[in-house]
Write an enzyme that holds these catalytic residues in place. Structure first.
Site, PDB file in Angstrom:
ATOM      1  CD  GLU A  69     -92.860 -52.530 -59.628  1.00  0.00           C
ATOM      2  OE1 GLU A  69     -92.236 -52.897 -58.602  1.00  0.00           O
ATOM      3  OE2 GLU A  69     -92.428 -51.687 -60.418  1.00  0.00           O
ATOM      4  N   PRO A  70     -97.262 -56.744 -58.227  1.00  0.00           N
ATOM      5  CG  PRO A  70     -99.418 -57.617 -58.550  1.00  0.00           C
ATOM      6  CD  PRO A  70     -98.533 -56.440 -58.914  1.00  0.00           C
ATOM      7  NE  ARG A 114     -93.633 -63.470 -51.144  1.00  0.00           N
ATOM      8  CZ  ARG A 114     -92.459 -64.094 -51.005  1.00  0.00           C
ATOM      9  NH1 ARG A 114     -92.424 -65.389 -50.830  1.00  0.00           N
ATOM     10  NH2 ARG A 114     -91.326 -63.415 -51.018  1.00  0.00           N
ATOM     11  NE  ARG A 140     -90.144 -68.312 -50.661  1.00  0.00           N
ATOM     12  CZ  ARG A 140     -90.747 -68.384 -49.494  1.00  0.00           C
ATOM     13  NH1 ARG A 140     -91.237 -69.524 -49.058  1.00  0.00           N
ATOM     14  NH2 ARG A 140     -90.872 -67.317 -48.741  1.00  0.00           N
ATOM     15  CE1 TYR A 189     -84.845 -64.935 -49.441  1.00  0.00           C
ATOM     16  CE2 TYR A 189     -86.543 -66.373 -50.320  1.00  0.00           C
ATOM     17  CZ  TYR A 189     -85.587 -65.402 -50.518  1.00  0.00           C
ATOM     18  OH  TYR A 189     -85.387 -64.895 -51.765  1.00  0.00           O
ATOM     19  CB  CYS A 237     -73.775 -83.623 -49.858  1.00  0.00           C
ATOM     20  SG  CYS A 237     -74.113 -85.254 -50.529  1.00  0.00           S
ATOM     21  CD  GLU A 238     -74.606 -77.171 -48.899  1.00  0.00           C
ATOM     22  OE1 GLU A 238     -74.676 -76.497 -47.849  1.00  0.00           O
ATOM     23  OE2 GLU A 238     -73.959 -76.843 -49.883  1.00  0.00           O
ATOM     24  CE1 TYR A 242     -89.510 -63.331 -56.107  1.00  0.00           C
ATOM     25  CE2 TYR A 242     -91.481 -63.623 -54.781  1.00  0.00           C
ATOM     26  CZ  TYR A 242     -90.689 -62.840 -55.594  1.00  0.00           C
ATOM     27  OH  TYR A 242     -91.093 -61.573 -55.912  1.00  0.00           O
TER      28      TYR A 242
HETATM   29  C1  LIG Z   1     -89.461 -58.622 -56.344  1.00  0.00           C
HETATM   30  C2  LIG Z   1     -90.087 -57.337 -56.732  1.00  0.00           C
HETATM   31  C3  LIG Z   1     -91.476 -57.209 -56.778  1.00  0.00           C
HETATM   32  C4  LIG Z   1     -92.424 -58.314 -56.379  1.00  0.00           C
HETATM   33  O1  LIG Z   1     -92.459 -58.554 -55.022  1.00  0.00           O
HETATM   34  P1  LIG Z   1     -93.566 -59.560 -54.421  1.00  0.00           P
HETATM   35  O2  LIG Z   1     -93.264 -59.612 -52.998  1.00  0.00           O
HETATM   36  O3  LIG Z   1     -93.380 -60.868 -55.111  1.00  0.00           O
HETATM   37  O4  LIG Z   1     -94.900 -58.969 -54.721  1.00  0.00           O
HETATM   38  C5  LIG Z   1     -92.005 -56.006 -57.209  1.00  0.00           C
HETATM   39  N1  LIG Z   1     -91.193 -54.972 -57.563  1.00  0.00           N
HETATM   40  C6  LIG Z   1     -89.853 -55.065 -57.524  1.00  0.00           C
HETATM   41  C7  LIG Z   1     -89.044 -53.899 -57.920  1.00  0.00           C
HETATM   42  C8  LIG Z   1     -89.256 -56.236 -57.103  1.00  0.00           C
HETATM   43  O5  LIG Z   1     -87.927 -56.318 -57.053  1.00  0.00           O
END
Ligand SMILES: *Cc1c(COP(=O)(O)O)cnc(C)c1O
Length: 422
Positions: free
Chosen positions: A276-277, A279, A315, A319, A344-345, A373
């Site tokens: 599940e990539p 970023r 971001r 973060y 205004c922050e 993101y």
């Molecule tokens: C956010 C998320 C991702 C993706 O994370 P990356 O750091 O963008 O690769 C994959 N799986 C789940 C369950 C997530 O919540």
């Protein structure tokens, strides 16, 4: 290499000079490169190509723009969705139902029913109660829901606390000690087909070590579940591999070394592996293009006030994230400045005491590595309309999301009739 490079002193995205986009669409505007998205997608596919039948599901929350999802669907990617809205956007952009994984700790009965109706690869279920609810929703529809249980492997991901998801105190997953009991119970639920296990330990990981530890814990758990009589045919290894935001820092591990780790640790499991990539696929495929409104003297160095702000790119304030910022037509000399937005922050600061190109009012700048993101976390705080988004492909480009209309913001509010107009 990136598809955002200087040519004859002007920053281009692929073959398009960024000032042409700013002139036509205005600023702030996100600009994405098709070539980068495709290259990153292909690199990832290559990295896991030695595995049997891997399923790569793009984490939609990183960038849910339909144009991005459509490019990735064309590369054979599925989608990892975390809401009913993301499920519908993925389907609308052409992602196959059979390649959708539904993650998230708070799925509602409506979201479950919607995804069951439309079809999906599996739900990644995060608690026993969720499994019970999903079972009754599925039974009421005359179906069985394919699931994996998301396991919390209790691994410190070594990333920012707000994007760490695999430690015992994080809200995600069930702990490994409870997994056998969860599978035992699920095997008695009439609406559930438990087929595997899933993990996702965090985002922007810059070392493979926590992943290796999490994968090996998952491998042990698969053995244990099989010994308890459960059939495990799927393991979802999540996303999380980091990207380079600051070229002066060591680069995170490559997709190829990640793939090699997976092969070494997980190939013998005899399961279909899922990834599940997010970023990694889109992060460096986008920039936020912005214009300098004016400079202002500060106590130590000047403020460069740009027309992008924390509502466009959260971001840095959320973060403490570092983004490279540079001039679109650099003059060759440098300055030290705080680069800030108009909101205004004081948190509306993209960079402090930054060595950057010398700029003047009216100059264009880019905030790099803003493909993930970024636009999707935008808000209309300070009644600033959501930024436009543009996709470049070679020398072509097109708006893939119109700038939000302030009139639409105004129209969206309703003044009750009991408040008399003045
Ligand atoms: C956010 C998320 C991702 C993706 O994370 P990356 O750091 O963008 O690769 C994959 N799986 C789940 C369950 C997530 O919540």
């Amino acid at each position: 290499m990136t598809d955002f490079e200087l040519r004859q002193g002007v920053l281009h995205c692929e073959d398009v000079p960024l000032p042409a986009i700013a002139d036509a669409v205005g600023t702030p505007v996100y600009v994405y490169s098709t070539a980068t998205v495709q290259r990153r997608a292909r690199e990832f596919k290559m990295a896991v190509a030695a595995l049997e039948n891997p399923l790569v599901a793009f984490a939609v929350k990183a960038n849910p723009n339909a144009a991005i999802l459509a490019i990735l669907a064309g590369e054979g990617f599925g989608a990892d969705v975390v809401s009913g809205g993301e499920y519908r956007r993925a389907r609308a952009a052409g992602v196959k139902a059979s390649k959708i994984v539904f993650s998230g700790v708070g799925k509602t009965a409506d979201e479950m029913a919607g995804a069951l109706e439309g079809g999906l690869f599996q739900f990644n279920v995060e608690s026993r109660d969720e499994a019970e609810m999903l079972s009754s929703v599925a039974v009421s529809m005359g179906r069985r829901a394919p699931i994996s249980f998301r396991i919390n492997p209790d691994v410190a991901a070594g990333t920012h606390a707000k994007i760490s998801t695999g430690s015992a105190q994080d809200k995600f997953g069930i702990n490994a000690a409870e997994a056998v009991a969860a599978f035992n119970r699920a095997s008695k639920l009439p609406g559930i087909e438990a087929q595997g296990v899933a993990i996702h330990i965090g985002s922007q990981l810059t070392s493979l070590e926590p992943l290796e530890l999490a994968f090996s814990r998952l491998g042990e758990l698969i053995d244990q579940l099989r010994r308890a009589g459960h059939q495990i045919s799927v393991a979802d290894l999540g996303g999380g591999l980091g990207i380079s935001y600051d070229a002066t820092k060591p680069a995170p591990p490559s997709p190829a070394s990640y793939g090699a780790l997976v092969e070494r640790v997980a190939q013998r499991w005899g399961v279909q592996l899922l990834f599940e990539p997010g970023r990694l696929i889109v992060g460096d495929a986008g920039v936020l293009l912005t214009e300098v409104i004016r400079l202002k003297n500060g106590a130590n160095h000047p403020f460069v006030i740009v027309d992008a702000a924390m509502n466009d790119l959260m971001r840095p304030t959320l973060y403490e994230a570092w983004h490279e910022i540079e001039a679109v037509t650099p003059r060759g000399d440098r300055m030290v400045a705080d680069i800030v937005g108009p909101v205004c922050e004081s948190g509306d600061t993209f960079a402090r005491a930054r060595q950057s190109d010398r700029v003047e009012a009216g100059d264009l700048m880019v905030i790099r590595t803003a493909g993930a993101y970024a636009a999707t976390m935008g808000s209309s705080y300070n009644s600033r309309p959501l930024a436009a988004e543009v996709l470049v492909n070679g020398s072509d480009w097109t708006v893939v999301r119109e700038r939000q209309d302030v009139e639409a913001l105004i129209r969206g509010d309703i003044i009750p009739t009991w408040i008399k107009p003045v």
